[in-house]
Design an enzyme around this catalytic site. Structure first.
Site, mmCIF file in Angstrom:
data_model
loop_
_atom_site.group_PDB
_atom_site.id
_atom_site.type_symbol
_atom_site.label_atom_id
_atom_site.label_comp_id
_atom_site.label_asym_id
_atom_site.label_seq_id
_atom_site.Cartn_x
_atom_site.Cartn_y
_atom_site.Cartn_z
ATOM 1 N N CYS A 1 -23.868 -14.543 -25.627
ATOM 2 C CA CYS A 1 -24.056 -14.486 -24.168
ATOM 3 C C CYS A 1 -25.518 -14.421 -23.737
ATOM 4 C CB CYS A 1 -23.324 -13.263 -23.610
ATOM 5 S SG CYS A 1 -21.559 -13.330 -23.888
HETATM 6 N N1 LIG Z 1 -18.098 -12.723 -27.106
HETATM 7 C C1 LIG Z 1 -18.464 -12.028 -26.046
HETATM 8 O O1 LIG Z 1 -18.900 -10.894 -26.151
HETATM 9 C C2 LIG Z 1 -18.334 -12.594 -24.639
HETATM 10 C C3 LIG Z 1 -18.443 -11.716 -23.553
HETATM 11 C C4 LIG Z 1 -18.302 -12.206 -22.258
HETATM 12 C C5 LIG Z 1 -18.092 -13.567 -22.072
HETATM 13 N N2 LIG Z 1 -18.003 -14.413 -23.139
HETATM 14 C C6 LIG Z 1 -17.738 -15.816 -22.865
HETATM 15 O O2 LIG Z 1 -16.383 -16.086 -23.193
HETATM 16 C C7 LIG Z 1 -16.262 -17.415 -23.698
HETATM 17 C C8 LIG Z 1 -15.601 -17.386 -25.063
HETATM 18 O O3 LIG Z 1 -16.432 -16.687 -25.985
HETATM 19 P P1 LIG Z 1 -15.884 -16.056 -27.325
HETATM 20 O O4 LIG Z 1 -16.939 -15.143 -27.810
HETATM 21 O O5 LIG Z 1 -14.505 -15.532 -27.161
HETATM 22 O O6 LIG Z 1 -15.828 -17.371 -28.250
HETATM 23 P P2 LIG Z 1 -15.072 -17.522 -29.662
HETATM 24 O O7 LIG Z 1 -15.756 -18.630 -30.383
HETATM 25 O O8 LIG Z 1 -14.928 -16.196 -30.319
HETATM 26 O O9 LIG Z 1 -13.612 -17.987 -29.264
HETATM 27 C C9 LIG Z 1 -13.331 -19.216 -28.705
HETATM 28 C C10 LIG Z 1 -12.003 -19.710 -29.265
HETATM 29 O O10 LIG Z 1 -11.688 -20.929 -28.593
HETATM 30 C C11 LIG Z 1 -11.130 -21.823 -29.534
HETATM 31 N N3 LIG Z 1 -11.269 -23.159 -28.974
HETATM 32 C C12 LIG Z 1 -12.364 -23.933 -28.898
HETATM 33 N N4 LIG Z 1 -12.089 -25.075 -28.260
HETATM 34 C C13 LIG Z 1 -10.793 -25.014 -27.902
HETATM 35 C C14 LIG Z 1 -9.926 -25.894 -27.220
HETATM 36 N N5 LIG Z 1 -10.344 -27.079 -26.767
HETATM 37 N N6 LIG Z 1 -8.653 -25.494 -27.049
HETATM 38 C C15 LIG Z 1 -8.231 -24.306 -27.507
HETATM 39 N N7 LIG Z 1 -8.995 -23.434 -28.155
HETATM 40 C C16 LIG Z 1 -10.264 -23.792 -28.355
HETATM 41 C C17 LIG Z 1 -11.889 -21.553 -30.806
HETATM 42 O O11 LIG Z 1 -11.170 -21.991 -31.954
HETATM 43 C C18 LIG Z 1 -12.035 -20.025 -30.760
HETATM 44 O O12 LIG Z 1 -10.939 -19.381 -31.376
HETATM 45 C C19 LIG Z 1 -17.672 -17.993 -23.686
HETATM 46 O O13 LIG Z 1 -17.878 -18.678 -22.488
HETATM 47 C C20 LIG Z 1 -18.546 -16.766 -23.713
HETATM 48 O O14 LIG Z 1 -19.822 -17.010 -23.141
HETATM 49 C C21 LIG Z 1 -18.100 -13.949 -24.421
#
Ligand SMILES: NC(=O)c1ccc[n+]([C@@H]2O[C@H](COP(=O)([O-])OP(=O)(O)OC[C@H]3O[C@@H](n4cnc5c(N)ncnc54)[C@H](O)[C@@H]3O)[C@@H](O)[C@H]2O)c1
Length: 477
Positions: free
Chosen positions: A308
């Protein structure tokens, strides 16, 4: 006296009430022609009888699944990663701070299924999207996952569904990028389906604020979308904050993360200035924090990490160019934070030289903690890898210890480190290195043992002071 926030919420609730009255009472014109029963969907959310689809079962999506299930809804989880789908259906977790017995419990309760088949999207009442939003190689927003997911939803979209984007992104993504794709089949947002944005505020590993305890900002494309998204999230989080549009909700998330990036850069800059003056920035921050108003502590470190804070600010920078506005604070914060690993290596080199008359070349350095923050297993964007690169470029050998990362997985950015394994933290291993460098301060590391056995301990997190350890071998960086 009514606060501004309370007055805004009251305004928003009046708009939502007006939308409810229109949906129920106005039997003429557009409302009469509407095939979708907004009230019925609203009732299903309020009664927790709906089935909720969550797309992207990662660090954000998986805790969200747990929160929704705990409130009584059924959940269908979607992920393109077949391995994750298989693990979840077998009752296993692949994220360390989400225990396997939690996932096994979801499966036993019989209300959770994970699938890779998007044809099943028709079964759900709401679709919550939590897919990655990284930067491209040119540090521009990479919406490939959001666009790919939206294109996968579009052919399955049916009247009466609520679609909510949770991924962090620039203002305009929900309505400028997603809406046209979703409307390709002829369904209209606000009439046939409902589109909203609600930013995820997950803080992995934070035991004080888990998903259900963090209020959610919600912005809808029209009053029905706002009312529906509010009703749904009110069932499983501690509160919702309705705002006037998806763009406002998108801007809220970026503002929160830009606030952190800029303030972390500021303390990193202060750290360098005060160190040159012989002043300990940690002591300064601790004392400044006693001011009961107007000061909020941020802490320096070896550089930004995670999915992030190093990334999200540049989503706004990119979008701002469309308006001929440059985001100089954001760029400057990026510059200062990016410099941090270099500063840390300079401190390490200086200490080796001063104390042992050695250069970095030929030394053995032990990096402690390579996850991007304490007590989690997430290594995305971790400054540890930049430190490894910089130290090895000077001719040293780097080993690491991280109880959360037993082996470095293959990644696009750091292929060269894939397969390296965490070394055991034994007195012999510690005595064998020239210096240890605390990059991430996991709680379960025995810093006292490290300080006793290592000839030099470079601490970027003030971990030793926090553990009450003072030793001549410790250098703050
Ligand atoms: N990790 C954090 O602490 C956090 C906190 C707040 C916001 N975010 C935001 O949340 C969002 C997700 O982040 P995250 O950390 O959970 O990512 P992540 O990589 O842990 O998880 C994303 C998941 O989406 C799946 N994926 C990718 N493309 C896909 C598709 N087309 N269809 C279905 N599944 C798909 C991946 O296989 C993965 O399991 C981002 O925008 C991030 O900026 C993350």
């Amino acid at each position: 006296m009514v606060s501004n926030a309370a007055a805004d919420k009251a305004d928003m609730q009046r708009d939502m009430k007006a939308s409810r009255t229109a949906s129920r009472g106005d039997k003429s014109g557009a409302a009469a022609a509407r095939a979708v029963d907004v009230e019925a969907l609203h009732r299903r959310f309020m009664a927790r009888e709906a089935t909720i689809g969550v797309i992207g079962l990662g660090y954000v999506g998986l805790p969200l699944v747990g929160a929704i299930l705990d409130s009584g809804f059924a959940v269908l989880g979607f992920d393109i990663d077949a391995e994750k789908v298989a693990q979840l259906n077998a009752g296993r977790s692949y994220i360390r701070h989400i225990p396997a017995n939690a996932v096994a419990g979801w499966r036993r309760a019989g209300r959770f299924n994970a699938v890779a088949d998007f044809a099943r999207l028709g079964e759900v009442d709401a679709i919550l999207i939590c897919v990655p939003t990284p930067l491209t190689r040119h540090r521009e927003p990479d919406l490939a996952y959001v666009v790919g997911t939206t294109e996968a939803i579009a052919p399955q979209l049916r009247p009466g569904q609520l679609v909510v984007l949770e991924s962090t992104t620039y203002p305009g993504t929900t309505r400028e990028v997603m809406q046209p794709i979703l409307e390709r089949g002829g369904l209209k947002s606000g009439i046939d389906f409902f589109l909203a944005y609600s930013p995820e505020r997950e803080d992995p590993g934070n035991t004080q604020f888990s998903t259900t305890k963090i209020p959610k900002v919600v912005g809808g494309d029209g009053p029905d979308a706002l009312r529906l998204v509010t009703a749904l999230y009110d069932q499983f989080v501690s509160g919702t904050i309705p705002v006037s549009s998806p763009e406002t909700a998108e801007a809220v998330k970026l503002t929160e993360n830009i606030f952190r990036a800029v303030n972390i850069a500021l303390v990193n800059e202060l750290k360098m200035v005060y160190a040159a003056m012989g002043i300990d920035v940690w002591e300064v921050i601790k004392a400044a924090s006693t001011k009961p108003f107007g000061f909020m502590p941020f802490y320096p470190g070896p550089g930004l990490g995670g999915h992030c804070i190093p990334i999200d600010p540049f989503y706004l920078t990119w979008k701002a160019r469309e308006y001929d506005i440059s985001t100089r604070f954001i760029e400057l914060a990026g510059e200062v934070n990016t410099r941090m690993p270099h500063y840390v290596v300079e401190r390490l080199a200086g200490a080796l030289n001063e104390r042992f008359g050695k250069g970095v070349k030929g030394t053995r350095i032990l990096l402690l903690g390579i996850a991007y923050k304490k007590n989690v297993d997430d290594i995305r964007e971790s400054p540890a890898f930049r430190l490894m690169e910089l130290i090895e470029a000077r001719g040293a050998t780097v080993a690491y210890h991280d109880p959360y990362v037993p082996e470095i997985p293959l990644s696009r950015e750091h292929k060269e480190f894939a397969g390296r394994r965490s070394v055991a933290l034994t007195p012999a291993a510690l005595r064998d290195c020239d210096a240890a460098l605390i990059c991430t301060d996991h709680d379960e590391v025995d810093y006292r043992l490290v300080a006793e056995c290592c000839p030099l301990l470079v601490d970027t997190r003030n971990a030793c002071a926090h553990a009450g350890i003072a030793a001549a071998s410790i250098v703050k960086a």
